[in-house]
Scaffold this active site. Structure first.
Site, mmCIF file in Angstrom:
data_model
loop_
_atom_site.group_PDB
_atom_site.id
_atom_site.type_symbol
_atom_site.label_atom_id
_atom_site.label_comp_id
_atom_site.label_asym_id
_atom_site.label_seq_id
_atom_site.Cartn_x
_atom_site.Cartn_y
_atom_site.Cartn_z
ATOM 1 N N GLY A 23 -76.007 -18.467 -15.528
ATOM 2 C CA GLY A 23 -76.965 -18.770 -14.465
ATOM 3 C C GLY A 23 -78.289 -19.203 -15.061
ATOM 4 C CD GLU A 202 -80.743 -12.006 -3.383
ATOM 5 O OE1 GLU A 202 -79.721 -12.241 -4.036
ATOM 6 O OE2 GLU A 202 -81.775 -11.563 -3.905
ATOM 7 C CE LYS A 217 -83.126 -5.465 -4.367
ATOM 8 N NZ LYS A 217 -84.156 -6.320 -3.770
HETATM 9 P P1 NDP Z 1 -80.506 -18.933 -8.156
HETATM 10 O O1 NDP Z 1 -79.744 -19.338 -6.949
HETATM 11 O O2 NDP Z 1 -81.888 -19.407 -8.339
HETATM 12 O O3 NDP Z 1 -79.688 -19.353 -9.483
HETATM 13 C C1 NDP Z 1 -78.311 -19.184 -9.578
HETATM 14 C C2 NDP Z 1 -77.838 -19.838 -10.860
HETATM 15 O O4 NDP Z 1 -76.438 -19.621 -10.982
HETATM 16 C C3 NDP Z 1 -78.039 -21.371 -10.901
HETATM 17 O O5 NDP Z 1 -78.462 -21.756 -12.181
HETATM 18 C C4 NDP Z 1 -76.645 -21.926 -10.612
HETATM 19 O O6 NDP Z 1 -76.369 -23.159 -11.260
HETATM 20 C C5 NDP Z 1 -75.782 -20.864 -11.253
HETATM 21 N N1 NDP Z 1 -74.431 -20.859 -10.713
HETATM 22 C C6 NDP Z 1 -74.054 -20.883 -9.421
HETATM 23 N N2 NDP Z 1 -72.710 -20.922 -9.326
HETATM 24 C C7 NDP Z 1 -72.243 -20.912 -10.607
HETATM 25 C C8 NDP Z 1 -70.946 -20.964 -11.181
HETATM 26 N N3 NDP Z 1 -69.861 -21.010 -10.422
HETATM 27 N N4 NDP Z 1 -70.848 -20.944 -12.532
HETATM 28 C C9 NDP Z 1 -71.948 -20.918 -13.328
HETATM 29 N N5 NDP Z 1 -73.205 -20.890 -12.832
HETATM 30 C C10 NDP Z 1 -73.348 -20.881 -11.481
HETATM 31 O O7 NDP Z 1 -80.458 -17.317 -8.185
HETATM 32 P P2 NDP Z 1 -81.568 -16.304 -8.734
HETATM 33 O O8 NDP Z 1 -81.922 -16.677 -10.113
HETATM 34 O O9 NDP Z 1 -82.634 -16.142 -7.732
HETATM 35 O O10 NDP Z 1 -80.748 -14.924 -8.705
HETATM 36 C C11 NDP Z 1 -79.757 -14.651 -9.658
HETATM 37 C C12 NDP Z 1 -79.340 -13.192 -9.527
HETATM 38 O O11 NDP Z 1 -80.465 -12.353 -9.748
HETATM 39 C C13 NDP Z 1 -78.777 -12.809 -8.168
HETATM 40 O O12 NDP Z 1 -77.777 -11.836 -8.327
HETATM 41 C C14 NDP Z 1 -79.983 -12.166 -7.468
HETATM 42 O O13 NDP Z 1 -79.617 -11.223 -6.482
HETATM 43 C C15 NDP Z 1 -80.626 -11.459 -8.633
HETATM 44 N N6 NDP Z 1 -82.033 -11.180 -8.458
HETATM 45 C C16 NDP Z 1 -82.879 -12.184 -8.074
HETATM 46 C C17 NDP Z 1 -84.216 -11.932 -7.902
HETATM 47 C C18 NDP Z 1 -85.168 -12.986 -7.460
HETATM 48 O O14 NDP Z 1 -86.323 -12.641 -7.148
HETATM 49 N N7 NDP Z 1 -84.782 -14.261 -7.414
HETATM 50 C C19 NDP Z 1 -84.758 -10.576 -8.128
HETATM 51 C C20 NDP Z 1 -83.780 -9.588 -8.570
HETATM 52 C C21 NDP Z 1 -82.471 -9.905 -8.714
HETATM 53 P P3 NDP Z 1 -77.160 -24.534 -10.939
HETATM 54 O O15 NDP Z 1 -78.508 -24.338 -11.602
HETATM 55 O O16 NDP Z 1 -76.347 -25.579 -11.569
HETATM 56 O O17 NDP Z 1 -77.259 -24.610 -9.453
HETATM 57 N N1 HSE Z 2 -84.157 -11.322 -2.624
HETATM 58 C C1 HSE Z 2 -84.634 -10.146 -3.280
HETATM 59 C C2 HSE Z 2 -85.910 -9.689 -2.627
HETATM 60 C C3 HSE Z 2 -84.863 -10.422 -4.731
HETATM 61 O O1 HSE Z 2 -86.478 -10.427 -1.831
HETATM 62 O O2 HSE Z 2 -86.331 -8.551 -2.895
HETATM 63 C C4 HSE Z 2 -85.194 -9.188 -5.535
HETATM 64 O O3 HSE Z 2 -84.110 -8.337 -5.635
#
Ligand code: NDP
Ligand code: HSE
EC number: 1.1.1.3
Length: 443
Positions: A23, A202, A217
């Site tokens: 990711g 999300e 959570k």
């Molecule tokens: P994003 O949607 O921003 O990023 C997801 C990434 O995963 C992208 O790079 C995407 O690729 C990649 N991806 C999607 N499908 C696939 C696949 N089949 N194979 C390989 N790569 C894939 O998500 P976030 O970064 O926001 O969140 C990631 C995780 O972190 C989640 O579980 C979320 O709940 C958790 N999280 C997020 C927080 C936040 O504030 N954003 C806070 C705490 C936890 P591409 O770039 O090509 O689209």
């Molecule tokens: N979507 C989540 C939030 C990211 O808004 O708190 C952090 O877990």
């Protein structure tokens, strides 16, 4: 008891830890940037370099400035299984696909760091068992409240105490929305769009606004705090999508802010001594003088009540790329140290195995907003419904409209199942035109 972990030997001081980053979105991109910018410091902290040897993404052809093209792949599984990968960092999101990847990694003897609360809340048992069988680590600090070290606090710092209650704001998106609606009068839709633009929401923001993210959570916090497996589906969950500008205004007038709270309790029946646990997520009216009422924007705050420690409060950034990357990188350092030096982090332990309390038995105070006919006798009829169910009223406020009046009733503590019965009865009264909202009170 958990099985005795196998002895794990390290690669040795100065060896390189090969990392697969799954990711490269809001979180993954920041993990990559910060690890690259501070690589020397990380080498000292770990005992050897941590090198990202591959990045799995959905779309390999997307522009990612500063990322060597040869690192990118859309075949995450092959990357995980490569011989030069010791540690897998999963920041893709979702449940089924990351579950497959994380299990593949753990079963292949690779430690895993994940920020994925939905995955951990749904499959913690299976993942913990796979980590145990392979004598590797499974870290998930970022899964709860991003940068706030809640998981480490529950797993390690308070491991010697008896936790009674964990409550707080654990979803940044909904807090951002509620704060914007209250402080600037922003519409729900505009505030959600802004939270999404800022990277808090999300991929499917329904998970935020319907409370599912906070429920995941809550499940993780209750499991760690009460040494009892609590899953996502065990958490009573209500989101904020039904909260209206009218609810916010009524709350403000009465001296409250509306917050989406996650509440995890260790309950002891006073008569029988029977123990149980409860975890729930719902909009809650918090008195404006309470510290949680001033937790604004996407900030999170968690209260913990423990037998010996007393009351503790943790506050900070609960969402966004940088704060989440901080927690992921803290886990990366911990997991990498163990890869270099041997040993494992504390694992799961659900030895207490307490039963789940019936949600209908949970006691709360309620704020009920009704539209009623504006005529004599209405108040008495409504009061009788509460009296018939043995629920006493704390305050009653009436505001006259043109042909109807708004009536706001705040109850003393009552069981959830009794309140349900009261709302049904109120709805049957001719003079009650609508029960606009029922919101719980307290923090
Ligand atoms: P994003 O949607 O921003 O990023 C997801 C990434 O995963 C992208 O790079 C995407 O690729 C990649 N991806 C999607 N499908 C696939 C696949 N089949 N194979 C390989 N790569 C894939 O998500 P976030 O970064 O926001 O969140 C990631 C995780 O972190 C989640 O579980 C979320 O709940 C958790 N999280 C997020 C927080 C936040 O504030 N954003 C806070 C705490 C936890 P591409 O770039 O090509 O689209
Ligand atoms: N979507 C989540 C939030 C990211 O808004 O708190 C952090 O877990």
């Amino acid at each position: 008891m958990t099985s005795q972990a196998q002895v794990r030997t390290g690669k040795g001081e100065g060896e390189t830890v090969g990392v697969a980053l799954l990711g490269f979105g809001t979180v993954g991109a920041e993990v990559y940037r910060l690890l690259g910018e501070n690589s020397e410091a990380f080498t000292h902290r770990i005992g050897g370099p941590a090198e990202i040897r591959g990045i799995a993404v959905h779309n390999k052809n997307k522009q990612r400035p500063g990322v060597p093209a040869e690192l990118l792949t859309d075949d995450a599984k092959s990357l995980v299984l490569r011989d030069d990968i010791d540690l897998v960092v999963e920041v893709i999101g979702g449940i089924d696909y990351p579950r497959e990847l994380v299990l593949t990694a753990l079963n292949a003897g690779k430690s895993v760091v994940t920020a994925n609360k939905a995955l951990v809340a749904a499959h913690a048992d299976e993942l913990a068992e796979a980590a145990e069988n392979s004598a590797v680590d499974l870290y998930f600090e970022a899964a709860v409240a991003a940068a706030i070290p809640v998981v480490g606090m529950l797993r390690r710092s308070l491991a010697g105490d008896q936790i009674q209650r964990i409550s707080g704001i654990v979803n940044g998106t909904t807090n951002f929305i509620l704060d914007a609606m209250e402080s600037t009068g922003a519409s729900y839709e505009d505030a959600l769009a802004e939270a999404t633009r800022l990277g808090y929401a999300e991929a499917d923001p329904t998970a935020d606004v319907e409370g599912h993210d906070a429920a995941s959570k809550a499940a993780i916090m209750a499991s760690l705090g009460f040494h009892t497996r609590v899953k996502f589906e065990d958490v009573h969950c209500e989101g904020i999508s039904t909260i209206t500008a009218d609810d916010i205004e009524a709350a403000q007038e009465a001296g409250y802010s509306i917050k989406l709270l996650a509440i995890c309790e260790h309950l002891v029946n006073e008569e029988t001594g029977e123990e149980s646990v409860n975890a729930r997520v719902h909009p809650t009216l918090v008195p404006q003088e309470h510290p949680l009422a001033s937790v604004n924007k996407s900030f999170n705050a968690i209260f913990v009540e423990a037998e010996a420690a007393g009351e503790l409060m943790f506050y900070g950034n609960g969402a966004g790329g940088n704060p989440t990357a901080s927690a992921v990188l803290g886990d990366l350092v911990g997991a990498s140290r163990n890869i270099i030096h041997g040993g494992r982090a504390p694992g799961e332990n659900a030895y207490a195995n307490l039963p789940l309390a019936d949600f209908g038995d949970v006691r709360t105070c309620f704020h009920i907003n009704m539209e009623v006919a504006d005529r004599t006798g209405v108040l008495a009829a409504i009061s009788n419904v509460f009296a018939d169910h043995d629920v006493s009223l704390r305050t009653v406020r009436q505001e006259d409209g043109e042909s109807t009046a708004r009536l706001i009733v705040v109850t003393h503590s009552a069981q959830e199942r009794v309140l349900d019965a009261i709302v049904t009865k109120l709805g049957e009264l001719d003079d009650v035109k609508a029960v606009n909202s029922v919101i719980r009170l307290g923090a």
